[in-house]
Scaffold this motif. Structure first.
Motif, short mmCIF file in Angstrom:
data_model
loop_
_atom_site.label_atom_id
_atom_site.label_comp_id
_atom_site.label_asym_id
_atom_site.label_seq_id
_atom_site.Cartn_x
_atom_site.Cartn_y
_atom_site.Cartn_z
N ARG A 430 -7.88 -8.83 -10.14
CA ARG A 430 -6.64 -8.49 -10.83
C ARG A 430 -5.88 -7.39 -10.11
NH1 ARG A 430 -6.17 -10.75 -15.73
NH2 ARG A 430 -8.05 -11.63 -16.65
N ILE A 431 -4.58 -7.62 -10.03
CA ILE A 431 -3.68 -6.60 -9.50
C ILE A 431 -2.45 -6.56 -10.40
CG2 ILE A 431 -2.27 -5.85 -7.55
CD1 ILE A 431 -4.06 -7.43 -5.69
N ASN A 432 -2.05 -5.36 -10.80
CA ASN A 432 -0.84 -5.23 -11.60
C ASN A 432 0.35 -5.57 -10.72
OD1 ASN A 432 0.77 -4.59 -13.86
ND2 ASN A 432 1.16 -2.55 -13.02
N SER A 433 1.08 -6.62 -11.09
CA SER A 433 2.11 -7.18 -10.23
C SER A 433 3.45 -7.22 -10.96
CB SER A 433 1.71 -8.60 -9.79
OG SER A 433 0.40 -8.59 -9.27
N PRO A 434 4.24 -6.17 -10.83
CA PRO A 434 5.53 -6.13 -11.51
C PRO A 434 6.53 -7.09 -10.89
CG PRO A 434 5.30 -4.23 -10.08
CD PRO A 434 3.98 -4.94 -10.06
N ALA A 435 7.64 -7.29 -11.59
CA ALA A 435 8.68 -8.19 -11.08
C ALA A 435 9.25 -7.69 -9.77
CB ALA A 435 9.79 -8.36 -12.12
N GLN A 436 9.33 -6.38 -9.64
CA GLN A 436 9.78 -5.77 -8.39
C GLN A 436 9.05 -4.45 -8.23
OE1 GLN A 436 14.00 -5.14 -8.01
NE2 GLN A 436 13.90 -4.57 -5.85
N MET A 437 8.78 -4.08 -7.00
CA MET A 437 8.08 -2.82 -6.79
C MET A 437 8.46 -2.24 -5.43
SD MET A 437 4.18 -4.11 -5.99
CE MET A 437 3.57 -2.44 -5.75
N SER A 438 8.32 -0.94 -5.36
CA SER A 438 8.54 -0.25 -4.09
C SER A 438 7.22 -0.17 -3.34
CB SER A 438 9.08 1.16 -4.35
OG SER A 438 9.10 1.91 -3.15
N MET A 439 7.23 -0.59 -2.08
CA MET A 439 6.01 -0.57 -1.28
C MET A 439 6.16 0.33 -0.06
SD MET A 439 4.71 -4.53 -1.52
CE MET A 439 3.01 -4.02 -1.30
N GLY A 440 7.20 1.14 -0.08
CA GLY A 440 7.45 2.00 1.06
C GLY A 440 6.37 3.01 1.33
N HIS A 441 5.58 3.34 0.31
CA HIS A 441 4.53 4.35 0.47
C HIS A 441 3.24 3.78 1.03
CE1 HIS A 441 3.56 2.31 -3.25
NE2 HIS A 441 2.34 2.86 -3.22
N LEU A 442 3.15 2.44 1.08
CA LEU A 442 1.89 1.81 1.47
C LEU A 442 1.81 1.58 2.97
CD1 LEU A 442 1.48 -0.89 -1.33
CD2 LEU A 442 0.34 1.33 -1.17
N LYS A 443 0.64 1.85 3.53
CA LYS A 443 0.35 1.52 4.92
C LYS A 443 -0.47 0.24 4.97
CE LYS A 443 0.40 6.18 6.91
NZ LYS A 443 -0.40 7.19 7.68
N PHE A 444 -0.10 -0.66 5.88
CA PHE A 444 -0.80 -1.92 6.07
C PHE A 444 -1.52 -1.85 7.42
CE2 PHE A 444 2.16 -2.88 2.86
CZ PHE A 444 1.86 -4.09 2.26
N THR A 445 -2.81 -2.12 7.39
CA THR A 445 -3.56 -2.07 8.65
C THR A 445 -3.31 -3.34 9.46
OG1 THR A 445 -5.51 -3.05 7.61
CG2 THR A 445 -5.37 -0.64 7.65
N THR A 446 -3.15 -3.16 10.76
CA THR A 446 -2.99 -4.27 11.69
C THR A 446 -4.14 -4.24 12.68
OG1 THR A 446 -1.71 -3.03 13.32
CG2 THR A 446 -0.48 -4.02 11.48
N CYS A 447 -4.13 -5.17 13.61
CA CYS A 447 -5.20 -5.20 14.62
C CYS A 447 -5.07 -4.06 15.63
CB CYS A 447 -5.21 -6.54 15.35
SG CYS A 447 -5.66 -7.94 14.29
N THR A 448 -3.94 -3.39 15.61
CA THR A 448 -3.73 -2.30 16.57
C THR A 448 -3.45 -0.97 15.91
OG1 THR A 448 -1.38 -2.88 16.73
CG2 THR A 448 -2.87 -3.87 18.35
N GLY A 449 -3.46 -0.92 14.59
CA GLY A 449 -3.17 0.35 13.90
C GLY A 449 -2.68 0.09 12.50
#
Length: 802
Positions: A430-449
């Motif tokens: 489960r993940i709380n999934s609003p109709a719209q959300m700000s994701m600017g604060h989140l970091k996504f890991t990639t294969c290089t960083g």
């Protein structure tokens, strides 16, 4: 040595006699004489020296024979040739044809050697008396040599040398003719000649000519038919009956009278044959050549592009292209005509040629990679006013004619689901999934960083929101759920898995971009790539490279090396089973694909819509067959499908994966699978359903720092949601976590803290989901569940919720 010298002197005498006859004529005799100018000083000794310098053996190039591409059941897809030719043995040619060609071209063929001096002189005298060329002077052996040298010419310069009217060429041809007569019997030479000769109108060799002009075979040629063909070799274009029937008849009748003169046929036979029509236009067979003439031009061109990649067919692409059109090979493909008809029917039922939008569908067999069908709405051709195209919308741009795919939209979410299950995340996650959300604060890991986008504020394209499970989010294709899931799984995991399943950018072959919106499908992918990747799920994680060429055989029936079925276990079967369960629910109520369900087999699928509705997809499968269908704008600049675009002759009012592309997928799959036994997906294991989870510490009511420390000590990563929620917990403390404490989480996974702002409201309850059971009383605080229902250590706590 003396014997050889004597033989050579005999050849010289033949040459000198030949030159003398040519000189007496004062002109070219039947195109075979040598100009007299320059011969005064050309003595017998010099001729002898020239002959000594010539090769002792004629090296011929293999005859150009047409190749063919066939479907899986052997049905012809296309002919590929530079010269339309079918090789036959001499005993497969009617004797009357052999007699006709000898009568008009070299009536003493079986009596003389390489050169017939008597025949040459007689032909010269007759031609002069008639005032025109009536008989040829070259022997059939000499003609065979000339045709062989022309066939072997690879450059304009070589062709010029092979056809130049010079005594050097004539001497060389005669020397080669002597060598041929020594090497082969008369019957063998005649067989080679009849297979090599040009019979006009694109027909090379007597068998192809018989089929072309008369819809028969060389073995069944009649007297007048044989006479017509025998007359053609002297001037294939001038005596072609399809160009000039009257002139062709005159030439045929001349052959018949010559056969009568030689007592090969009677006067009655000649007269009867002369009274027959020269040919029947209705029986003329035009042999289609190339993919453009095929019923399946786009599939055919993709096959050819694969052949051009095969090093067994030549050292480079140019050599392979020549070999393919001249070697007489048979290329067997994976094309399934039932599936192809199904795909074409789906396109025909849901589109019109006049549409501004394009549609395409590809079908692949799980577990083999065999490409069963390709179809698209715009027909093959160059006339844009008729909506024709040379682009194949089903394949990558790296292949000739490949369009390069379209953005795949939410069909990409299937690979996020697979990556999550691979990491042990349960299907009820489960993940709380609003109709719209700000994701600017989140970091996504990639294969290089890591990567982030401070201005990224995504929204859902459907109404579903709230505390959703993976299955519920897949059913509604909830963007904010899958974006958060991809952040927790990591973009590198998704990219790595997608690459193992054959996905890459269809425009340039590069890996998919590891950006925040990756799970929403921003890269261009072809229907072939997507259907084949989904086929991997259907095959329980067994990935196979797409395969269209299943075998190549030489003209003699020997196999030629070509890549075969090439598969590997890209995913654990348990992971694929989990994906199948989730995507199966997409086609069950209330899933976006529920209207596309048919038959008794288990089906799974996923919708896809890209930003601004420039393309919509539906990809899905059973255990037996996978397909991907797309409807898109293929004309630059791309625009919203709902703004001025038509499909099936009508304005597109509501573009969607399920409602626009989905019906094409359904019709194609339903017709292709008609009459086949139903199939079922393997049930996912209990561990796959519940996930490889670890108990989460209870942190509700704690301050952020204490909760973070406790979770990190337990082996989890922590992030804090920027939006506070109403809760009975004190403002500023943890209201709840995502995932919930009762669900547990895979070790090392990301846990989001949702901070309370007070106001006394309970945490949101998932839609259509019962409230969690009251925990047993064991002395612990009543707010701490003692029985995490989704952990495999607690089998009596119930099953997953959907």
């Amino acid at each position: 040595m003396r014997v050889r010298e004597k033989n050579d002197r005999g050849v010289v005498q033949s040459v000198v006699l030949f030159l003398g006859v040519s000189a007496l004529s004062g002109a070219l005799a039947a195109g075979l004489a040598i100009p007299f100018v320059g011969l005064a000083d050309y003595s017998t000794d010099k001729t002898h020296e020239t002959l000594q310098d010539l090769p002792q053996e004629l090296k011929t190039a293999p005859l150009a024979v047409k190749s063919k591409i066939v479907a899986a059941d052997g049905t012809l897809i296309a002919n590929l040739f530079e010269q339309n030719r079918n090789l036959v043995r001499l005993d497969q040619i009617n004797p009357i044809m052999r007699k006709a060609i000898i009568a008009i071209e070299d009536d003493r063929f079986y009596e003389h050697g390489a050169m017939d001096a008597k025949g040459t002189l007689r032909a010269m005298l007759r031609n002069q008396s008639e005032g025109s060329v009536q008989q040829g002077g070259s022997s059939i052996t000499q003609q065979y040599v000339k045709l062989s040298l022309i066939a072997k010419a690879k450059t304009p310069e070589e062709y010029q040398r092979a056809t130049a009217s010079t005594y050097q060429r004539k001497i060389a041809e005669l020397r080669y003719a002597v060598a041929v007569e020594k090497q082969f019997s008369k019957d063998e030479i005649l067989e080679k000649y009849l297979n090599l000769a040009n019979f006009g109108d694109g027909a090379y060799g007597v068998e192809a000519a018989a089929r072309h002009y008369f819809s028969t075979t060389a073995a069944k040629l009649t007297l007048p038919q044989a006479a017509l063909l025998a007359g053609l070799v002297k001037n294939p274009r001038g005596y072609d009956p399809t160009n000039n029937a009257a002139r062709a008849k005159d030439r045929r009748d001349l052959v018949l009278r010559r056969m009568q003169e030689l007592s090969i046929i009677t006067a009655k036979q000649a007269n009867d044959a002369i009274r027959t029509p020269v040919y029947d236009p209705k029986k003329v067979q035009r042999v289609p050549n190339g993919c453009a003439a095929s019923k399946y031009p786009f599939y055919c061109e993709y096959v050819v592009s694969k052949l051009l990649d095969n090093p067994a067919l030549g050292k480079d692409e140019k050599a392979r292209a020549h070999y393919i059109k001249t070697a007489g090979i048979t290329v067997k493909t994976s094309l399934d005509l039932k599936a192809q008809r199904a795909a074409e029917a789906a396109i025909k039922e849901r589109t019109k040629r006049s549409d501004t939008a394009v549609a395409a569908v590809t079908m692949v067999q799980p577990g083999t990679g065999l490409v069963k069908a390709m179809a698209q709405s715009r027909p093959y051709g160059q006339d844009k006013s008729k909506r024709e195209t040379s682009y194949n919308y089903n394949v990558e741009k790296t292949y000739a004619g490949g369009y390069g795919g379209f953005q795949i939209g939410s069909t990409m979410k299937a690979f996020t689901i697979a990556a999550a299950i691979q990491k042990g995340i349960p299907l009820n996650y489960r993940i709380n999934s609003p109709a719209q959300m700000s994701m600017g604060h989140l970091k996504f890991t990639t294969c290089t960083g890591t990567t982030r986008d401070p201005k990224y504020n995504p929204r859902n394209s459907t109404a579903a929101k709230g505390d959703l499970t993976m299955i519920q989010a897949a059913q509604a294709s909830t963007n904010t759920y899958f974006l958060q899931l991809s952040q927790r799984v990591g973009l590198c995991s998704i990219a790595t898995l997608a690459a193992k399943l054959g996905l890459r950018d269809a425009q340039n072959g590069q890996p998919l971009q590891q950006v925040i919106s990756m799970t929403l499908g921003i890269d261009n992918v072809s229907p072939l790539m997507l259907s084949n990747a989904y086929a991997t799920f259907a095959a329980r994680g067994k990935y196979c490279k797409p395969l269209v060429v299943t075998s190549i055989t030489s003209l003699g029936g020997k196999p030629i090396s070509t890549p075969g079925v090439e598969c590997n276990q890209a995913l654990e079967p348990s992971v694929a089973d989990g994906v199948n369960r989730v995507l199966h629910e997409v086609m069950e109520p209330p899933g976006t694909g529920q209207a596309l369900k048919f038959g008794n087999s288990d089906l799974a699928g996923k919708t896809g819509t890209i930003q601004f509705n420039k393309a919509v997809w539906y990809a899905g499968y059973s255990s037996r067959l996978a397909a991907a269908a797309v409807v898109a704008d293929a004309d630059l600049p791309y625009t919203d499908l709902m703004r001025g675009h038509t499909l099936d002759g009508e304005d597109i009012r509501d573009a969607s994966g399920s409602g626009t592309a989905g019906p094409i997928w359904k019709i194609a799959m339903q017709k292709a699978l008609a009459g086949t036994p139903p199939t079922r997906f393997a049930a996912p294991t209990d561990k796959t359903v519940r996930g490889d989870v670890k108990d989460l510490p209870f942190v509700n009511g704690m301050n952020v720092q204490d909760a973070t420390n406790r979770l990190q000590q337990a082996g989890f990563q922590v992030t804090v949601s920027p939006e506070q929620v109403r809760s009975t917990e004190a403002a500023g403390t943890v209201a709840y976590t995502s995932p919930r404490q009762r669900d547990g989480a895979p070790e090392g996974s990301m846990v989001t803290l949702h901070i309370s702002r007070g106001n006394g409201e309970q945490p949101p309850v998932p839609p259509n989901s019962p409230a969690p059971p009251n925990p047993p009383t064991t002395g612990a605080p009543p707010s701490i569940p003692q029985c995490p229902p989704w952990h495999p250590k607690y089998p009596n706590c119930g099953g997953p919720r959907r």
